[in-house]
Design a protein around this motif. Structure first.
Motif, PDB file in Angstrom:
ATOM      1  N   TRP A 268       0.746  -1.208   0.018  1.00 43.02           N
ATOM      2  CA  TRP A 268      -0.127   0.193  -0.163  1.00 43.02           C
ATOM      3  C   TRP A 268       1.201   1.201   0.066  1.00 43.02           C
ATOM      4  O   TRP A 268       0.640   2.406  -0.694  1.00 43.02           O
ATOM      5  CB  TRP A 268      -0.982   0.033   1.069  1.00 43.02           C
ATOM      6  N   GLY A 269       1.795   1.230   0.612  1.00 41.35           N
ATOM      7  CA  GLY A 269       2.669   2.301   0.920  1.00 41.35           C
ATOM      8  C   GLY A 269       3.546   2.604  -0.495  1.00 41.35           C
ATOM      9  O   GLY A 269       3.727   3.806  -0.851  1.00 41.35           O
ATOM     10  N   LEU A 270       4.085   1.537  -0.866  1.00 39.90           N
ATOM     11  CA  LEU A 270       4.698   1.843  -2.401  1.00 39.90           C
ATOM     12  C   LEU A 270       3.629   2.283  -3.563  1.00 39.90           C
ATOM     13  O   LEU A 270       4.076   3.101  -4.247  1.00 39.90           O
ATOM     14  CB  LEU A 270       5.492   0.660  -2.729  1.00 39.90           C
ATOM     15  N   THR A 271       2.318   1.652  -3.598  1.00 43.55           N
ATOM     16  CA  THR A 271       1.446   2.345  -4.450  1.00 43.55           C
ATOM     17  C   THR A 271       1.214   3.709  -4.351  1.00 43.55           C
ATOM     18  O   THR A 271       0.815   4.291  -5.149  1.00 43.55           O
ATOM     19  CB  THR A 271       0.403   1.030  -4.365  1.00 43.55           C
ATOM     20  N   PHE A 272       0.838   4.005  -3.019  1.00 40.15           N
ATOM     21  CA  PHE A 272       0.512   5.545  -2.499  1.00 40.15           C
ATOM     22  C   PHE A 272       1.467   6.322  -3.157  1.00 40.15           C
ATOM     23  O   PHE A 272       1.302   7.415  -3.801  1.00 40.15           O
ATOM     24  CB  PHE A 272       0.758   5.445  -0.856  1.00 40.15           C
ATOM     25  N   ILE A 273       2.835   5.971  -3.160  1.00 36.60           N
ATOM     26  CA  ILE A 273       3.882   6.980  -3.669  1.00 36.60           C
ATOM     27  C   ILE A 273       4.034   7.018  -5.134  1.00 36.60           C
ATOM     28  O   ILE A 273       3.934   8.093  -5.865  1.00 36.60           O
ATOM     29  CB  ILE A 273       5.473   6.346  -3.249  1.00 36.60           C
ATOM     30  N   GLY A 274       3.772   5.802  -5.865  1.00 38.04           N
ATOM     31  CA  GLY A 274       3.539   5.490  -7.110  1.00 38.04           C
ATOM     32  C   GLY A 274       2.242   6.466  -7.697  1.00 38.04           C
ATOM     33  O   GLY A 274       2.289   6.996  -8.753  1.00 38.04           O
ATOM     34  N   SER A 275       1.024   6.452  -6.894  1.00 39.14           N
ATOM     35  CA  SER A 275       0.008   7.081  -7.377  1.00 39.14           C
ATOM     36  C   SER A 275       0.080   8.714  -7.268  1.00 39.14           C
ATOM     37  O   SER A 275      -0.748   9.379  -8.002  1.00 39.14           O
ATOM     38  CB  SER A 275      -1.288   6.821  -6.474  1.00 39.14           C
ATOM     39  N   LEU A 276       0.957   9.281  -6.600  1.00 38.12           N
ATOM     40  CA  LEU A 276       1.186  10.677  -6.608  1.00 38.12           C
ATOM     41  C   LEU A 276       1.792  11.122  -7.798  1.00 38.12           C
ATOM     42  O   LEU A 276       1.645  12.170  -8.163  1.00 38.12           O
ATOM     43  CB  LEU A 276       2.128  10.958  -5.153  1.00 38.12           C
ATOM     44  N   PHE A 277       2.277  10.337  -8.507  1.00 37.47           N
ATOM     45  CA  PHE A 277       2.839  10.883  -9.959  1.00 37.47           C
ATOM     46  C   PHE A 277       1.698  11.162 -10.731  1.00 37.47           C
ATOM     47  O   PHE A 277       1.723  12.029 -11.673  1.00 37.47           O
ATOM     48  CB  PHE A 277       3.564   9.818 -10.618  1.00 37.47           C
ATOM     49  N   ASN A 278       0.493  10.638 -10.560  1.00 40.14           N
ATOM     50  CA  ASN A 278      -0.721  10.710 -11.401  1.00 40.14           C
ATOM     51  C   ASN A 278      -1.184  12.404 -11.126  1.00 40.14           C
ATOM     52  O   ASN A 278      -2.023  12.885 -12.210  1.00 40.14           O
ATOM     53  CB  ASN A 278      -1.973   9.895 -11.007  1.00 40.14           C
ATOM     54  N   PHE A 279      -0.755  12.848 -10.277  1.00 38.70           N
ATOM     55  CA  PHE A 279      -1.060  14.686 -10.126  1.00 38.70           C
ATOM     56  C   PHE A 279      -0.230  15.499 -11.064  1.00 38.70           C
ATOM     57  O   PHE A 279      -0.744  16.436 -11.029  1.00 38.70           O
ATOM     58  CB  PHE A 279      -1.127  14.866  -8.604  1.00 38.70           C
ATOM     59  N   ILE A 280       0.570  15.091 -11.441  1.00 37.57           N
ATOM     60  CA  ILE A 280       1.499  15.893 -12.512  1.00 37.57           C
ATOM     61  C   ILE A 280       1.244  15.367 -13.952  1.00 37.57           C
ATOM     62  O   ILE A 280       1.894  14.251 -14.134  1.00 37.57           O
ATOM     63  CB  ILE A 280       2.853  16.002 -12.117  1.00 37.57           C
ATOM     64  N   PRO A 281       0.770  15.914 -15.040  1.00 39.38           N
ATOM     65  CA  PRO A 281       0.574  15.322 -16.236  1.00 39.38           C
ATOM     66  C   PRO A 281       2.132  15.101 -16.895  1.00 39.38           C
ATOM     67  O   PRO A 281       2.994  16.091 -16.518  1.00 39.38           O
ATOM     68  CB  PRO A 281      -0.180  16.323 -17.027  1.00 39.38           C
ATOM     69  N   VAL A 282       1.933  14.184 -17.584  1.00 34.57           N
ATOM     70  CA  VAL A 282       3.602  13.768 -18.226  1.00 34.57           C
ATOM     71  C   VAL A 282       4.366  12.898 -17.369  1.00 34.57           C
ATOM     72  O   VAL A 282       4.440  11.595 -17.477  1.00 34.57           O
ATOM     73  CB  VAL A 282       4.330  15.148 -18.684  1.00 34.57           C
TER      74      VAL A 282
END
Length: 305
Positions: A268-282
């Motif tokens: 869950w923690g690693l996926t949380f960090i990966g999901s934060l990338f989605n807030f910045i297009p590209v």
């Protein structure tokens, strides 16, 4: 806990490699172009759908969230404009001074630094910016606010389609992708280069649940702060099982979901960090790859220990 932090560092180091970035960017570009074409063809039905949803939302909530969405949209624009200006004025100097293999990594660093800088500005001045947009929306007629939000929701639908498609591609090519990482870092490690387990069923299941949950929770996306946690929660749900199963199959040769439950906190923690990338297009194209790389390192360390 140390394995978790080591996995995060490993994921960031790998995602900054030129070949990894090119692989992720190429796939993301193709997927984005496909969805842009779909969006152009189906734009009117998408706007009609988003407008129909807004009829069920109170006007005060529409106005308040409209200000928040415009503030967020402005933040994204200044991040991208800053990124572009740096390369417009310093691009030639960067190419002369920086080694070619480090150029892609520096590009990502500049983008993240731009996002962090403007994030600090918005943290301290976000209230003022929000208030000014709220005044603007108060002056505009209701139809203008509704139409503007319908367009933003349309962009959000297309953007979500891009995110889901990138996760599908990451899962589909996880075997060959992780194999190259293994050969580069652990050439003598015994892993399962060819495995039978495919997570397409798991991905489809999670995507359907994600779609239903998105529709049910849609009114909550109009509430500032809460909408952040809703979006992150939905993105985590969409990625965690598919990428965890892909990685576990590669590391162990099978998928033992009971074993994966032992590591659910880290997953869950690693996926949380990966999901934060989605807030910045590209930069969103790197989210699933970072998550898979970090999970690969984490599960390998747990297996070996």
């Amino acid at each position: 806990m140390q394995d978790f932090f080591d996995a995060v560092i490993f994921g960031f180091k790998e995602i900054l490699r030129a070949k990894t970035m090119k692989f992720a960017m190429l796939g993301g570009l193709i997927i984005s172009v496909v969805w842009i074409v779909i969006g152009i063809i189906l734009w009117n039905p998408i706007i009609s759908f988003s407008s129909s949803i807004l009829t069920y939302i109170p006007f005060s909530l529409i106005r308040s969230n409209g200000a928040w969405m415009l503030s967020t949209f402005l933040w994204l624009q200044v991040v991208l404009v800053t990124f572009a200006l740096v390369f417009a004025f310093l691009g030639n100097l960067i190419m002369e001074k920086v080694q070619r293999e480090k150029y892609a990594s520096l590009t990502l660093y500049i983008g993240l630094t731009s996002a962090a800088f403007w994030g600090v500005v918005w943290f301290y001045e976000g209230g003022y910016i929000y208030a000014q947009f709220l005044k603007l929306l108060t002056w505009l007629p209701f139809e203008t606010i509704e139409k503007g939000l319908a367009y933003l929701i349309g962009f959000y639908i297309i953007y979500t389609g891009i995110i889901v498609s990138i996760i599908f591609v990451t899962s589909a090519y996880s075997g060959s992708f992780l194999q190259r990482v293994k050969e580069r870092h652990f050439p003598y490690d015994r892993m399962y280069d060819e495995y039978e387990y495919k997570t397409i069923t798991q991905t489809i299941k999670d995507t359907l649940i994600f779609t239903v949950a998105s529709i049910i929770s849609f009114p909550l996306l109009f509430i500032p702060v809460i909408n952040f946690f809703i979006l992150v929660g939905l993105w985590i749900w969409l990625m965690k099982d598919t990428l965890a199963c892909d990685t576990a199959a590669f590391v162990y040769g099978e998928v033992d979901k009971e074993k994966l439950k032992e590591y659910k906190g880290a997953i869950w923690g690693l996926t949380f960090i990966g999901s934060l990338f989605n807030f910045i297009p590209v930069f969103n194209v790197f989210g699933p790859y970072f998550t898979e790389l970090a999970m690969f390192y984490y599960l390998k360390e747990k297996r070996d220990s």
